[in-house]
Write an enzyme that holds these catalytic residues in place. Structure first.
Site, PDB file in Angstrom:
ATOM      1  N   MET A   1       2.103  -0.297 -41.231  1.00  0.00           N
ATOM      2  CA  MET A   1       2.825  -1.560 -41.059  1.00  0.00           C
ATOM      3  C   MET A   1       2.484  -2.533 -42.193  1.00  0.00           C
ATOM      4  O   MET A   1       1.666  -2.226 -43.063  1.00  0.00           O
ATOM      5  CB  MET A   1       2.489  -2.180 -39.706  1.00  0.00           C
ATOM      6  CG  MET A   1       3.224  -1.553 -38.551  1.00  0.00           C
ATOM      7  SD  MET A   1       2.833  -2.407 -37.006  1.00  0.00           S
ATOM      8  CE  MET A   1       4.166  -1.814 -35.969  1.00  0.00           C
ATOM      9  N   GLY A   2       3.107  -3.698 -42.152  1.00  0.00           N
ATOM     10  CA  GLY A   2       2.803  -4.717 -43.154  1.00  0.00           C
ATOM     11  C   GLY A   2       3.891  -5.768 -43.286  1.00  0.00           C
ATOM     12  O   GLY A   2       3.743  -6.715 -44.026  1.00  0.00           O
ATOM     13  N   ARG A   3       5.013  -5.556 -42.582  1.00  0.00           N
ATOM     14  CA  ARG A   3       6.174  -6.437 -42.676  1.00  0.00           C
ATOM     15  C   ARG A   3       6.594  -6.579 -44.130  1.00  0.00           C
ATOM     16  O   ARG A   3       6.946  -5.581 -44.733  1.00  0.00           O
ATOM     17  CB  ARG A   3       5.914  -7.769 -41.986  1.00  0.00           C
ATOM     18  CG  ARG A   3       7.209  -8.436 -41.591  1.00  0.00           C
ATOM     19  CD  ARG A   3       7.050  -9.461 -40.553  1.00  0.00           C
ATOM     20  NE  ARG A   3       5.940 -10.367 -40.818  1.00  0.00           N
ATOM     21  CZ  ARG A   3       5.716 -11.447 -40.128  1.00  0.00           C
ATOM     22  NH1 ARG A   3       6.515 -11.757 -39.133  1.00  0.00           N
ATOM     23  NH2 ARG A   3       4.713 -12.234 -40.394  1.00  0.00           N
TER      24      ARG A   3
ATOM     25  N   ASP B   1      -0.972  -8.016 -40.672  1.00  0.00           N
ATOM     26  CA  ASP B   1      -0.358  -7.930 -42.006  1.00  0.00           C
ATOM     27  C   ASP B   1      -1.173  -8.631 -43.097  1.00  0.00           C
ATOM     28  O   ASP B   1      -0.969  -8.361 -44.281  1.00  0.00           O
ATOM     29  CB  ASP B   1       1.048  -8.546 -41.981  1.00  0.00           C
ATOM     30  CG  ASP B   1       1.946  -7.898 -40.942  1.00  0.00           C
ATOM     31  OD1 ASP B   1       1.770  -6.690 -40.696  1.00  0.00           O
ATOM     32  OD2 ASP B   1       2.811  -8.587 -40.375  1.00  0.00           O
TER      33      ASP B   1
ATOM     34  N   GLN C   1      -1.804   0.685 -34.863  1.00  0.00           N
ATOM     35  CA  GLN C   1      -2.563  -0.206 -35.746  1.00  0.00           C
ATOM     36  C   GLN C   1      -2.828  -1.559 -35.094  1.00  0.00           C
ATOM     37  O   GLN C   1      -3.706  -2.307 -35.526  1.00  0.00           O
ATOM     38  CB  GLN C   1      -1.791  -0.445 -37.062  1.00  0.00           C
ATOM     39  CG  GLN C   1      -1.617   0.807 -37.887  1.00  0.00           C
ATOM     40  CD  GLN C   1      -0.441   0.702 -38.842  1.00  0.00           C
ATOM     41  OE1 GLN C   1      -0.616   0.438 -40.004  1.00  0.00           O
ATOM     42  NE2 GLN C   1       0.770   0.907 -38.343  1.00  0.00           N
TER      43      GLN C   1
ATOM     44  N   HIS D   1       2.471   1.002 -33.798  1.00  0.00           N
ATOM     45  CA  HIS D   1       1.717   0.007 -33.033  1.00  0.00           C
ATOM     46  C   HIS D   1       0.284   0.422 -32.719  1.00  0.00           C
ATOM     47  O   HIS D   1      -0.494  -0.397 -32.220  1.00  0.00           O
ATOM     48  CB  HIS D   1       2.478  -0.344 -31.753  1.00  0.00           C
ATOM     49  CG  HIS D   1       3.758  -1.059 -32.059  1.00  0.00           C
ATOM     50  ND1 HIS D   1       4.889  -0.395 -32.462  1.00  0.00           N
ATOM     51  CD2 HIS D   1       4.061  -2.382 -32.078  1.00  0.00           C
ATOM     52  CE1 HIS D   1       5.840  -1.275 -32.702  1.00  0.00           C
ATOM     53  NE2 HIS D   1       5.373  -2.476 -32.479  1.00  0.00           N
TER      54      HIS D   1
ATOM     55  N   THR E   1      -2.844 -11.905 -37.802  1.00  0.00           N
ATOM     56  CA  THR E   1      -1.796 -10.904 -37.983  1.00  0.00           C
ATOM     57  C   THR E   1      -2.422  -9.702 -38.661  1.00  0.00           C
ATOM     58  O   THR E   1      -3.244  -9.873 -39.588  1.00  0.00           O
ATOM     59  CB  THR E   1      -0.611 -11.385 -38.840  1.00  0.00           C
ATOM     60  OG1 THR E   1       0.148 -10.235 -39.251  1.00  0.00           O
ATOM     61  CG2 THR E   1      -1.028 -12.150 -40.091  1.00  0.00           C
TER      62      THR E   1
END
Ligand code: F6P
Length: 332
Positions: free
Chosen positions: A170-172, A128, A264, A262, A126
């Site tokens: 990003m990173g959730r 993340d 990334q 996206h 992931t």
């Protein structure tokens, strides 16, 4: 052995490198044969397969995405899901299932292995980097590279126009990409979900940076929130746009927001991700041959180890205060 392979959840760069290594070592060293499942758990539930042999993985090392496709299907939430998975494995006479996944996909693999006796081995992937038990996940390094390059580029345009540049990454539910890229890119301020931010403090950092020659770059993780209240995002692309507007309004300095999104996750994997994914693939075959069901391959320092899947996915790995403090030295 006969080994099934799936990639579940969000795609990321490096998945194909991992699949390639798994297949190369399995076929060459052990005489294994492989079956690829399309679109994550969906392919196992519906018995939707792709041929997976050495010719199928040739040339895939530098290719982003996943040659198997992916989905966020939850096999445990589907009626008879575990039974259907067992039937598919039996139909193909599979001895093992290697699951490349993020926290949700791997959590299902843990349940299927521990509760239903499905022979799963996990591989953490992931962008993340939020999976416990491994120092890094496949895809994270590429995402940090993309975000850092973006920050580097934004510095010069910010300075030319004396603007604030907000970069949303990003990173959730975690801020790993933000803290790594923020430190590498010389951000003026880094905002992460683990640490709700104070808008006044952010504006003070911005104002202070304008006293120097440099213009501020504010890196914000997509799920960061201000202290004491949720941001109303209706009509906005995300927290980055809200933050840019708020900074401009409060400080009087013009602000622009870039949402990396996206980008990334797409494109060719970094050398580090190819290295990590390749080693994970090689070690996942060994884990299958050792019958290490319910385990996950993981990076500890420079070693690849095995760790129980269930523990690895019990809670997301978060950025702690000490790590964030390293970023804070450079704020303002
Ligand atoms: O988990 C990877 C990730 O890219 C997160 O950083 C992000 O919040 C989410 O997936 C985006 O998901 P989707 O591709 O469904 O928009």
């Amino acid at each position: 052995m006969r080994i099934g392979v799936l990639t579940g959840g969000s795609d990321c760069p490096g998945l194909n490198a991992g699949i390639r290594a798994l297949v190369r070592k399995g076929v060459q060293e052990h005489g294994d044969s492989f079956v690829g499942f399309r679109d994550g758990w969906l392919g196992v539930l519906g018995d939707n397969t792709v041929p997976l042999d050495i010719p199928a993985v040739r040339g895939t090392l530098p290719r982003g995405g996943t040659i198997l496709g992916s989905s966020r299907t939850d096999p445990v939430a589907v009626p008879d899901g575990p039974d259907r998975i067992r039937r598919t494995l039996d139909a193909h006479r599979l001895d093992a299932l290697v699951v490349f996944g993020g926290i949700n996909t791997l959590a299902r693999a843990a349940v299927l292995a521990d509760r239903y006796g499905i022979p799963c081995v996990g591989v953490p992937k992931t962008i993340d980097n939020d999976i416990a038990g491994t120092d890094y996940t496949i895809g994270f390094d590429t995402a940090v590279n993309v975000a850092t390059e973006a920050i580097d580029r934004l510095h010069t345009t910010a300075e030319s126009h004396k603007r604030v540049l907000v970069v949303e990454v990003m990173g959730r539910s975690t801020g790993w990409i933000a803290v790594h890229a923020g430190l590498a890119g010389g951000a003026n301020c880094v905002l992460i979900p683990e640490r709700p931010f104070d808008l006044d403090e952010v504006c003070a950092h911005v104002t202070s940076r304008f006293r120097a020659t440099y213009s501020p770059i504010v890196v914000v993780a997509d799920s960061a929130q201000p202290r004491g209240g949720g941001v109303e995002l209706e009509g906005l692309s995300g927290v980055g746009e809200w933050l840019g507007n708020a900074i401009e309004h409060r400080t009087g300095h013009e602000a622009r927001t870039t949402v990396l999104g996206h980008i990334q996750r797409g494109g060719t994997p970094s050398p580090q991700d190819r290295w990590l994914a390749t080693r994970f693939g090689l070690h996942a075959v060994d884990a299958a041959h050792d019958g290490a069901w319910g385990s996950m391959v993981a990076l500890r320092g420079t070693d690849i180890v095995r760790t129980p899947l269930a523990a690895a996915v019990a809670a997301p790995k978060c950025v702690d205060a000490a790590r964030y403090a390293e970023n804070e030295i450079f704020f303002g």
